[in-house]
Motif scaffolding. Structure first.
Motif, PDB file in Angstrom:
ATOM      1  N   LYS A 188       0.928  -0.882  -0.209  1.00 18.22           N
ATOM      2  CA  LYS A 188      -0.115   0.096   0.106  1.00 18.22           C
ATOM      3  C   LYS A 188       0.767   1.086   0.131  1.00 18.22           C
ATOM      4  O   LYS A 188       1.673   1.557   0.818  1.00 18.22           O
ATOM      5  CB  LYS A 188      -0.642  -0.204   1.212  1.00 18.22           C
ATOM      6  CG  LYS A 188      -1.880   0.969   1.074  1.00 18.22           C
ATOM      7  CD  LYS A 188      -2.333   1.675   2.356  1.00 18.22           C
ATOM      8  CE  LYS A 188      -3.792   2.278   3.065  1.00 18.22           C
ATOM      9  NZ  LYS A 188      -4.166   2.877   4.182  1.00 18.22           N
ATOM     10  N   ALA A 189       0.624   2.321  -0.509  1.00 20.01           N
ATOM     11  CA  ALA A 189       1.566   3.609  -0.652  1.00 20.01           C
ATOM     12  C   ALA A 189       0.969   4.632   0.078  1.00 20.01           C
ATOM     13  O   ALA A 189      -0.796   5.149  -0.693  1.00 20.01           O
ATOM     14  CB  ALA A 189       1.723   3.883  -2.284  1.00 20.01           C
ATOM     15  N   VAL A 190       1.682   5.838   1.182  1.00 16.75           N
ATOM     16  CA  VAL A 190       0.426   6.191   1.157  1.00 16.75           C
ATOM     17  C   VAL A 190       1.342   7.467   0.765  1.00 16.75           C
ATOM     18  O   VAL A 190       2.689   7.867   1.409  1.00 16.75           O
ATOM     19  CB  VAL A 190       0.576   6.111   2.951  1.00 16.75           C
ATOM     20  CG1 VAL A 190       0.109   7.042   3.315  1.00 16.75           C
ATOM     21  CG2 VAL A 190      -0.608   5.304   2.446  1.00 16.75           C
ATOM     22  N   VAL A 191       1.573   8.468   0.197  1.00 18.61           N
ATOM     23  CA  VAL A 191       1.553  10.002  -0.376  1.00 18.61           C
ATOM     24  C   VAL A 191       1.199  10.912   1.085  1.00 18.61           C
ATOM     25  O   VAL A 191       0.476  11.184   1.210  1.00 18.61           O
ATOM     26  CB  VAL A 191       1.634  10.264  -1.389  1.00 18.61           C
ATOM     27  CG1 VAL A 191       1.695  11.936  -1.761  1.00 18.61           C
ATOM     28  CG2 VAL A 191       1.704   9.577  -2.634  1.00 18.61           C
ATOM     29  N   MET A 192       2.448  11.098   1.453  1.00 17.45           N
ATOM     30  CA  MET A 192       1.807  12.164   2.753  1.00 17.45           C
ATOM     31  C   MET A 192       2.252  13.901   2.859  1.00 17.45           C
ATOM     32  O   MET A 192       3.386  13.934   1.629  1.00 17.45           O
ATOM     33  CB  MET A 192       3.150  11.612   4.167  1.00 17.45           C
ATOM     34  CG  MET A 192       2.425   9.736   4.420  1.00 17.45           C
ATOM     35  SD  MET A 192       3.603   9.741   5.893  1.00 17.45           S
ATOM     36  CE  MET A 192       2.681  10.798   7.163  1.00 17.45           C
ATOM     37  N   GLN A 193       1.588  14.214   3.659  1.00 19.41           N
ATOM     38  CA  GLN A 193       1.985  15.706   3.587  1.00 19.41           C
ATOM     39  C   GLN A 193       3.070  16.576   4.374  1.00 19.41           C
ATOM     40  O   GLN A 193       2.455  15.718   5.612  1.00 19.41           O
ATOM     41  CB  GLN A 193       0.494  17.120   3.119  1.00 19.41           C
ATOM     42  CG  GLN A 193      -0.180  16.693   2.049  1.00 19.41           C
ATOM     43  CD  GLN A 193       1.074  16.423   0.586  1.00 19.41           C
ATOM     44  OE1 GLN A 193       1.939  17.521   0.236  1.00 19.41           O
ATOM     45  NE2 GLN A 193       0.834  14.965  -0.262  1.00 19.41           N
ATOM     46  N   ALA A 194       2.892  17.381   4.677  1.00 21.68           N
ATOM     47  CA  ALA A 194       4.148  18.603   5.862  1.00 21.68           C
ATOM     48  C   ALA A 194       2.924  18.085   7.193  1.00 21.68           C
ATOM     49  O   ALA A 194       1.754  18.897   7.141  1.00 21.68           O
ATOM     50  CB  ALA A 194       4.000  19.640   6.185  1.00 21.68           C
ATOM     51  N   GLY A 195       3.120  17.314   7.899  1.00 16.82           N
ATOM     52  CA  GLY A 195       1.891  17.957   8.745  1.00 16.82           C
ATOM     53  C   GLY A 195       0.879  16.768   9.144  1.00 16.82           C
ATOM     54  O   GLY A 195       0.171  16.257  10.268  1.00 16.82           O
ATOM     55  N   ASP A 196       1.126  15.527   8.170  1.00 19.86           N
ATOM     56  CA  ASP A 196       0.213  14.836   8.372  1.00 19.86           C
ATOM     57  C   ASP A 196       0.960  13.431   9.130  1.00 19.86           C
ATOM     58  O   ASP A 196       2.217  13.085   9.903  1.00 19.86           O
ATOM     59  CB  ASP A 196       0.349  13.557   6.482  1.00 19.86           C
ATOM     60  CG  ASP A 196      -0.526  14.258   6.473  1.00 19.86           C
ATOM     61  OD1 ASP A 196      -0.961  15.407   6.233  1.00 19.86           O
ATOM     62  OD2 ASP A 196      -0.783  13.860   4.562  1.00 19.86           O
ATOM     63  N   SER A 197       0.439  12.600  10.129  1.00 19.57           N
ATOM     64  CA  SER A 197       0.542  11.505  10.584  1.00 19.57           C
ATOM     65  C   SER A 197       0.288   9.973   9.624  1.00 19.57           C
ATOM     66  O   SER A 197      -1.076   9.884   9.696  1.00 19.57           O
ATOM     67  CB  SER A 197       0.415  11.743  11.581  1.00 19.57           C
ATOM     68  OG  SER A 197      -1.086  11.308  11.604  1.00 19.57           O
ATOM     69  N   LEU A 198       1.053   9.174  10.136  1.00 16.12           N
ATOM     70  CA  LEU A 198       0.610   7.446   9.336  1.00 16.12           C
ATOM     71  C   LEU A 198       1.156   7.021  11.384  1.00 16.12           C
ATOM     72  O   LEU A 198       1.651   6.218  11.828  1.00 16.12           O
ATOM     73  CB  LEU A 198       1.492   7.237   8.849  1.00 16.12           C
ATOM     74  CG  LEU A 198       1.346   6.038   8.068  1.00 16.12           C
ATOM     75  CD1 LEU A 198       0.759   5.659   7.530  1.00 16.12           C
ATOM     76  CD2 LEU A 198       2.743   5.630   7.261  1.00 16.12           C
ATOM     77  N   ASP A 199      -0.234   5.970  11.233  1.00 16.61           N
ATOM     78  CA  ASP A 199      -0.117   5.000  12.797  1.00 16.61           C
ATOM     79  C   ASP A 199      -0.219   3.586  12.042  1.00 16.61           C
ATOM     80  O   ASP A 199       0.054   3.342  10.666  1.00 16.61           O
ATOM     81  CB  ASP A 199      -1.497   4.859  12.917  1.00 16.61           C
ATOM     82  CG  ASP A 199      -2.566   5.605  14.011  1.00 16.61           C
ATOM     83  OD1 ASP A 199      -1.317   6.267  14.225  1.00 16.61           O
ATOM     84  OD2 ASP A 199      -3.234   5.934  13.819  1.00 16.61           O
ATOM     85  N   VAL A 200       1.149   2.416  12.210  1.00 17.89           N
ATOM     86  CA  VAL A 200       1.573   1.727  11.763  1.00 17.89           C
ATOM     87  C   VAL A 200       1.532   0.548  12.348  1.00 17.89           C
ATOM     88  O   VAL A 200       1.731   0.537  13.559  1.00 17.89           O
ATOM     89  CB  VAL A 200       3.395   1.633  11.650  1.00 17.89           C
ATOM     90  CG1 VAL A 200       3.770   0.436  10.928  1.00 17.89           C
ATOM     91  CG2 VAL A 200       3.809   2.768  11.280  1.00 17.89           C
TER      92      VAL A 200
END
Length: 200
Positions: A188-200
């Motif tokens: 799965k590809a996740v494109v992030m922007q400044a300030g984004d967070s990602l739960d692993v």
């Protein structure tokens, strides 16, 4: 030589307990000193960069490629990265590195940092990666094609593109790359922007 980062990339109120520094280039180390001084964070880097940071009065833990250490945030191992590492003042920054982190709950995260493609990424992939963070910008690092090949070697569950669109010569379409990843791999590809967070 000093490096000034664009105003939009400068951290404002970020907090940190640890700062991982992959190599000595200004776009990776310029903010480490002010953030570490403001927050009291410990820097983790290769031994040459760690020594340079200690001379600036910062707390730093030095490691080397292939070596791991149990930090409070998990077991961190330095991996090879094919890049340069000269420090902003021209001194030797040692070998650039990537990071393979095993979190206390067993998650495996690989941050490739600034690197070209190398076949031993397949060995890193044998760890069973939950997340891989890969450069796609080209010119200084892998571009989209080689980064896609890296995903196929690493076989992570999730991949995030990085090191692109900060300067004109590294402009890339992160969303288009993510679509290719999801079409050609099981990640799965996740494109992030400044300030984004990602739960692993």
């Amino acid at each position: 030589m000093t490096t000034t980062l664009p105003q939009w990339s400068r951290p404002r109120t970020w907090s940190a307990d640890f700062i991982l520094v992959s190599h000595g280039h200004g776009d990776h180390i310029a903010d480490a000193e002010p953030i570490a001084k403001r927050t009291g964070a410990k820097c983790v880097a290769n031994n040459e960069v760690a020594g340079w940071l200690r001379k600036k009065g910062l707390e730093a833990h030095g490691q080397h490629i292939g070596g791991g250490f149990h930090h409070p945030f998990g077991y961190l191992k330095l991996t090879q990265a094919f890049h340069g590492s000269m420090l902003p003042d021209g001194s030797d920054g040692g070998m650039p590195a990537g990071f393979l982190l095993t979190t206390p709950d067993g998650k495996k995260i690989y941050f490739a940092a600034d690197t070209g493609l190398f076949s031993d990424m397949a060995l890193i992939g044998e760890e069973g990666l939950d997340l891989a963070i890969l450069p796609i910008g080209d010119n200084f690092t892998m571009g989209p094609d080689d980064a896609l090949r890296a995903v196929k070697l690493l076989q992570p569950k999730v991949v995030v593109p990085t090191h692109y669109n900060t300067w004109p010569m590294v402009e890339q379409d992160g969303e288009a790359w993510a679509q290719r990843v999801e079409k050609e791999t099981n990640a799965k590809a996740v494109v992030m922007q400044a300030g984004d967070s990602l739960d692993v």
